[in-house]
Write an enzyme that holds these catalytic residues in place. Structure first.
Site, PDB file in Angstrom:
ATOM      1  N   VAL A  42       0.916  -1.152   0.000  1.00 40.75           N
ATOM      2  CA  VAL A  42       0.000   0.000   0.000  1.00 40.75           C
ATOM      3  C   VAL A  42       0.951   1.196   0.000  1.00 40.75           C
ATOM      4  O   VAL A  42       1.527   1.539   1.027  1.00 40.75           O
ATOM      5  CB  VAL A  42      -0.939  -0.022   1.220  1.00 40.75           C
ATOM      6  N   PRO A  43       1.171   1.802  -1.168  1.00 38.32           N
ATOM      7  CA  PRO A  43       2.320   2.681  -1.399  1.00 38.32           C
ATOM      8  C   PRO A  43       2.203   4.098  -0.819  1.00 38.32           C
ATOM      9  O   PRO A  43       2.080   5.084  -1.544  1.00 38.32           O
ATOM     10  CB  PRO A  43       2.414   2.717  -2.924  1.00 38.32           C
ATOM     11  N   CYS A  44       2.311   4.199   0.498  1.00 35.14           N
ATOM     12  CA  CYS A  44       2.249   5.509   1.148  1.00 35.14           C
ATOM     13  C   CYS A  44       3.436   6.391   0.750  1.00 35.14           C
ATOM     14  O   CYS A  44       3.355   7.621   0.843  1.00 35.14           O
ATOM     15  CB  CYS A  44       2.158   5.345   2.660  1.00 35.14           C
ATOM     16  N   HIS A  45       4.517   5.793   0.273  1.00 32.86           N
ATOM     17  CA  HIS A  45       5.675   6.576  -0.163  1.00 32.86           C
ATOM     18  C   HIS A  45       5.370   7.402  -1.409  1.00 32.86           C
ATOM     19  O   HIS A  45       6.108   8.333  -1.719  1.00 32.86           O
ATOM     20  CB  HIS A  45       6.881   5.659  -0.421  1.00 32.86           C
TER      21      HIS A  45
END
Length: 172
Positions: free
Chosen positions: A139-142
């Site tokens: 889950v690409p919070c970056h």
């Protein structure tokens, strides 16, 4: 193909197992719960889980996630295919689902996510939920940047965020 995000059932550490994996951004703990990834933690992250919450170490768990992470860090994988269990409030889960929709090689903003989930004035709350994402990378919070396009905080540290965005070609 893609992530299968599902809400979590109440569990205890006895219901979890974890594997440790080396990566270019540091050691990763992959926490398995009911056959799905429940947490992906990088050593030294700001929101690192409480020791003992991972359950029993078993480096044989989640082999498909380990393989996909290896391919991702080698630049050969753009979309993860795994079951993910999300532990969070209903608002956090909405945010994390929106994050999962941000494509590889692109970025979004807190405001964009807030509008996407139907809470246009909740950019700060989106930021807080983003920082508590239990399954980073998948889950690409970056991929979230400030409204001005600049890099903003990342629970794993700014050097890691920059590395991941460069790896994906979102930072040139």
């Amino acid at each position: 193909m893609g992530l299968t995000l599902r809400p979590a059932s109440p569990t205890t550490p006895a219901d979890r197992r974890y594997a440790m994996v080396d990566s270019p951004i540091g050691p990763l703990a992959l926490v398995e719960e009911d056959g799905a990834l429940a947490a992906l933690s990088v050593e030294g992250a700001r929101q690192e889980p409480v020791p003992g919450s991972f359950g029993v170490r078993d480096d044989a768990v989640l082999p498909h996630v380990r393989e996909q992470l290896e391919e991702y860090f080698a630049g050969r994988l753009r979309e993860f295919d795994a079951a993910v269990v999300l532990h969070g409030t209903p608002f956090q889960v909405r945010v994390w689902n929106a994050l999962a929709g941000i494509p590889y090689g692109t970025t979004g903003t807190y405001g964009q996510v807030a509008r996407e989930i139907g809470a246009p004035k909740a950019a700060q709350a989106v930021g807080a939920a983003n920082g508590r994402n239990p399954v980073s990378l998948l889950v690409p919070c970056h991929r979230i940047v400030g409204a001005n396009g600049r890099l903003t905080g990342y629970a794993g540290g700014m050097a890691r965020k920059e590395y991941l965005l460069r790896l994906e070609g979102a930072l040139l």
